[in-house]
Design a protein around this motif. Structure first.
Motif, PDB file in Angstrom:
ATOM      1  N   TYR A   1     -39.470 -20.414  80.640  1.00 55.66           N
ATOM      2  CA  TYR A   1     -38.870 -21.707  80.991  1.00 55.66           C
ATOM      3  C   TYR A   1     -38.491 -22.523  79.757  1.00 55.66           C
ATOM      4  CZ  TYR A   1     -41.374 -20.211  85.173  1.00 55.66           C
ATOM      5  OH  TYR A   1     -41.865 -19.452  86.218  1.00 55.66           O
ATOM      6  N   ARG A   2     -38.119 -21.818  78.689  1.00 55.26           N
ATOM      7  CA  ARG A   2     -37.666 -22.446  77.450  1.00 55.26           C
ATOM      8  C   ARG A   2     -38.701 -23.432  76.887  1.00 55.26           C
ATOM      9  NH1 ARG A   2     -32.372 -22.146  75.409  1.00 55.26           N
ATOM     10  NH2 ARG A   2     -31.467 -21.582  77.420  1.00 55.26           N
ATOM     11  N   GLY A   3     -39.972 -23.166  77.149  1.00 54.50           N
ATOM     12  CA  GLY A   3     -41.040 -23.975  76.577  1.00 54.50           C
ATOM     13  C   GLY A   3     -41.418 -25.194  77.387  1.00 54.50           C
ATOM     14  N   PHE A   4     -40.798 -25.418  78.559  1.00 52.09           N
ATOM     15  CA  PHE A   4     -41.165 -26.558  79.395  1.00 52.09           C
ATOM     16  C   PHE A   4     -42.425 -26.233  80.194  1.00 52.09           C
ATOM     17  CE2 PHE A   4     -36.496 -27.240  78.975  1.00 52.09           C
ATOM     18  CZ  PHE A   4     -36.557 -28.455  78.314  1.00 52.09           C
TER      19      PHE A   4
ATOM     20  N   GLY B   1     -43.862 -28.358  76.922  1.00 55.85           N
ATOM     21  CA  GLY B   1     -45.217 -27.833  76.869  1.00 55.85           C
ATOM     22  C   GLY B   1     -45.749 -27.841  75.445  1.00 55.85           C
ATOM     23  N   ASN B   2     -47.041 -27.962  75.319  1.00 58.39           N
ATOM     24  CA  ASN B   2     -47.696 -27.945  74.008  1.00 58.39           C
ATOM     25  C   ASN B   2     -48.443 -26.616  73.851  1.00 58.39           C
ATOM     26  OD1 ASN B   2     -48.988 -28.362  71.618  1.00 58.39           O
ATOM     27  ND2 ASN B   2     -50.184 -30.135  72.268  1.00 58.39           N
ATOM     28  N   PRO B   3     -47.946 -25.688  73.042  1.00 59.03           N
ATOM     29  CA  PRO B   3     -48.605 -24.379  72.908  1.00 59.03           C
ATOM     30  C   PRO B   3     -50.035 -24.477  72.389  1.00 59.03           C
ATOM     31  CG  PRO B   3     -46.382 -24.336  71.985  1.00 59.03           C
ATOM     32  CD  PRO B   3     -46.697 -25.761  72.269  1.00 59.03           C
ATOM     33  N   ALA B   4     -50.348 -25.561  71.638  1.00 56.53           N
ATOM     34  CA  ALA B   4     -51.697 -25.691  71.080  1.00 56.53           C
ATOM     35  C   ALA B   4     -52.749 -25.855  72.161  1.00 56.53           C
ATOM     36  CB  ALA B   4     -51.747 -26.867  70.113  1.00 56.53           C
ATOM     37  N   ILE B   5     -52.371 -26.351  73.342  1.00 59.58           N
ATOM     38  CA  ILE B   5     -53.316 -26.449  74.466  1.00 59.58           C
ATOM     39  C   ILE B   5     -53.781 -25.061  74.876  1.00 59.58           C
ATOM     40  CG2 ILE B   5     -53.521 -27.083  76.909  1.00 59.58           C
ATOM     41  CD1 ILE B   5     -51.597 -29.388  76.368  1.00 59.58           C
ATOM     42  N   GLY B   6     -52.917 -24.090  74.672  1.00 59.84           N
ATOM     43  CA  GLY B   6     -53.191 -22.707  75.044  1.00 59.84           C
ATOM     44  C   GLY B   6     -52.010 -22.117  75.778  1.00 59.84           C
ATOM     45  N   ILE B   7     -51.662 -20.892  75.429  1.00 57.67           N
ATOM     46  CA  ILE B   7     -50.580 -20.181  76.104  1.00 57.67           C
ATOM     47  C   ILE B   7     -51.200 -19.186  77.081  1.00 57.67           C
ATOM     48  CG2 ILE B   7     -48.672 -18.558  75.823  1.00 57.67           C
ATOM     49  CD1 ILE B   7     -48.044 -19.800  73.174  1.00 57.67           C
ATOM     50  N   LEU B   8     -50.835 -19.328  78.340  1.00 63.48           N
ATOM     51  CA  LEU B   8     -51.352 -18.424  79.367  1.00 63.48           C
ATOM     52  C   LEU B   8     -50.510 -17.152  79.402  1.00 63.48           C
ATOM     53  CD1 LEU B   8     -53.144 -17.760  81.843  1.00 63.48           C
ATOM     54  CD2 LEU B   8     -51.444 -18.944  83.253  1.00 63.48           C
TER      55      LEU B   8
END
Length: 573
Positions: A416-419, A434-441
């Motif tokens: 989703y292009r990072g959203f 979206g913030n990748p630092a929160i964690g990427i599922l």
């Protein structure tokens, strides 16, 4: 219905839609109509069953719906689709663009090349004529001046005569066609290198533009308007996002009627932002290439000066490679000029798909909608979640990736292009970064980011349900398919650029962890070769034995061979 019949029906539908739009004063391309037909069929609200053949009523309904959408010029959704189709049909990466331009150059030079390679000149006048054609070919191929400028022609002729005097035309004409073509290209490069060196020394360079200087001025001049447009689109996206968030939190406020239009406007500016980022990335690549080539060009010129110095004669083996290198670098400069012009024109062309915003949401309307609302940029939203991350111990089956444990974290292809995947599904198309630092599922070999820790937890409980909801939303808003890069779900609407480049697989994460290994002492079953001999003297003894045996065989058969040869010679006499 056979495949060919189905294609014929679709072509007729597209043609009829285009004709109806033209009769009503709106010219549309076949590509746009084809996209719209697929989008209308996919939309479940239109109740088309893709598993059965369309009836006559279905066809008429399809045509009516497509014409209606294509004529709705006050619709941000249509502008977004037009922008996507235009970009898809006109944008190409630097490698493909340059290859195409080189192919076009070869095609344009082919007639001139044939006049030279197919020539059978014999007389003095014919030889002089073909030599002039070679000079014209060199100028046309190098792009260093016009072949109609007498000063340019004289300089190019002098440079050509220094490496290929007219007396060698006879040898040249005796070559094969392929060798002639190869030598013409090589002569062009050598003459180009000579003229560039003379220009740097102040002894020539007639009609040669200073491409490095032009590029060093043109790149910043091209970057500034792209940056300005990018900031403008981002500012609009931040404002639309703030209004949509406020509306979701306070549904009692009287703005529900604008909900659909606001979301479509948000999709429009986010798509424009995505395209401008691609263009800006290509411009930055141009700047990097030019900076590198500047250094290489200066180094080659300096090396050539040190080689030539004040010598009256220099071996061709020393200078010709440098001339060739200079020519290649200059061609690369010309390529960067072409690329920069292409990207600048493409940026300007995209502006035609943004005019609807000022009509639907003028400044006074936006100010009233934003009253008491805090507008946040993407960077501000990400800063608000710094230091927040999901707790891995809360999940037993899901896999989460973090920057400190994943080597290629920044290179993962996020869905989703990072959203934020949860917000996109839960709030009916709202786009929050979206913030990748929160964690990427990681779910089914795909990667998802989230705007908050809470969104990450909710999505991870039933990811398939949310993914399906996003797919259903994309069916209603076909522009989301390209904006969110959902082509794997809708193969029939994949853009041509993706079809040309093939299936782009996402990069696998390289996770870092502590581990230990132990190598077995004997990993293969023992193999004993009984014929193996390690003793050097034993090997020598066997070699001598073989040699003696071969000598004995030769001594036994030699008289018989000689006798046979003698008999055959006697019979032949």
């Amino acid at each position: 219905m056979s495949h060919s019949q189905a294609e014929s029906v679709i072509k007729n539908i597209i043609r009829e839609i285009g004709q109806e739009c033209a009769m009503k004063g709106q010219t549309v391309s076949e590509t746009l109509v084809a996209f719209m037909v697929k989008a209308v069929v996919l939309d479940p609200r239109n109740e088309f069953n893709v598993d059965r053949t369309l009836t006559k009523n279905d066809v008429q309904k399809l045509i009516k719906l497509c014409v209606s959408r294509l004529l709705d010029t006050a619709n941000p959704s249509l502008d977004t689709i037009k922008m996507q189709v235009y970009f898809d049909m006109n944008y190409t990466n630097r490698v493909e663009l340059l290859n195409e331009q080189h192919r076009i150059l070869e095609a344009r030079l082919a007639p001139v090349s044939r006049e030279i390679t197919d020539n059978r000149a014999r007389t003095r006048e014919e030889l002089e004529s073909i030599y002039r054609k070679i000079v014209s070919y060199v100028l046309l191929r190098s792009g260093l001046g016009s072949p109609t400028d007498i000063k340019v022609v004289r300089e190019a002729t002098a440079a050509l005569q220094s490496v290929f005097p007219q007396t060698e035309l006879g040898v040249f004409l005796s070559l094969s066609k392929k060798d002639k073509e190869r030598q013409l290209k090589e002569l062009t490069m050598i003459v180009t290198g000579i003229r560039l060196f003379n220009k740097d020394c102040g002894k020539g360079g007639e009609g040669i533009d200073d491409l490095p200087a032009i590029l060093n001025e043109a790149i910043p001049a091209a970057t500034q308007p792209i940056d300005a447009e990018l900031r403008a689109s981002q500012d609009l996206a931040y404002r639309y996002t703030a209004v949509l968030e406020m509306m979701c939190e306070s549904p009692h406020r009287n703005i529900e009627a604008r909900l659909s239009m606001l979301k479509e406007a948000l999709f429009n500016v986010r798509q424009h932002e995505a395209f401008l980022c691609i263009i800006l990335s290509d411009v930055i690549t141009c700047a990097q290439e030019v900076e590198m080539m500047d250094k290489q060009f200066a180094a080659q010129i300096e090396q050539l000066k040190n080689t030539v110095q004040a010598k009256t004669a220099v071996p061709t083996s020393q200078v010709f490679p440098i001339f060739l290198a200079l020519s290649n670098l200059w061609t690369s400069f010309q390529d960067e000029i072409l690329l920069l012009s292409f990207l600048t024109n493409l940026t300007v062309s995209l502006q035609q798909f943004l005019g609807i915003h000022a009509q639907l949401f003028p400044d006074d309307v936006m100010e009233s909608l934003l009253e008491g609302v805090t507008v946040k940029s993407d960077e501000q939203r990400i800063k608000e979640t710094i230091g927040i991350k999901v707790n891995i111990s809360d999940f037993k089956e899901q896999e989460w990736l973090f920057p400190e444990t994943t080597a290629n974290f920044d290179q993962l292809l996020i869905q989703y292009r990072g959203f934020c995947a949860h917000t996109l599904a839960e709030k009916d198309g709202l786009l929050l970064p979206g913030n990748p630092a929160i964690g990427i599922l990681k779910h089914k070999e795909k990667y998802y980011t989230f705007s908050s820790k809470e969104s990450a937890y909710v999505f991870s409980k039933t990811p398939d349900m949310f993914i399906q909801l996003i797919g259903e939303k994309a069916k209603e808003c076909a522009e989301l398919i390209q904006l969110l890069e959902l082509h794997h779900q809708f193969e029939s609407l994949a853009p041509c650029s993706q079809v040309r480049s093939g299936d782009k697989r996402s990069m696998k994460p390289i996770t870092k962890c502590n581990s230990s290994t132990q190598t077995d002492t004997h990993i293969l079953p023992p193999t004993i070769v009984k014929s193996y001999e390690w003793n050097e003297w034993e090997l020598r003894r066997k070699a001598i034995k073989l040699k003696i045996s071969s000598l004995l065989i030769c001594s036994f058969y030699l008289p018989w061979i000689l006798h046979k040869s003698y008999r055959e010679s006697r019979l032949s006499e």
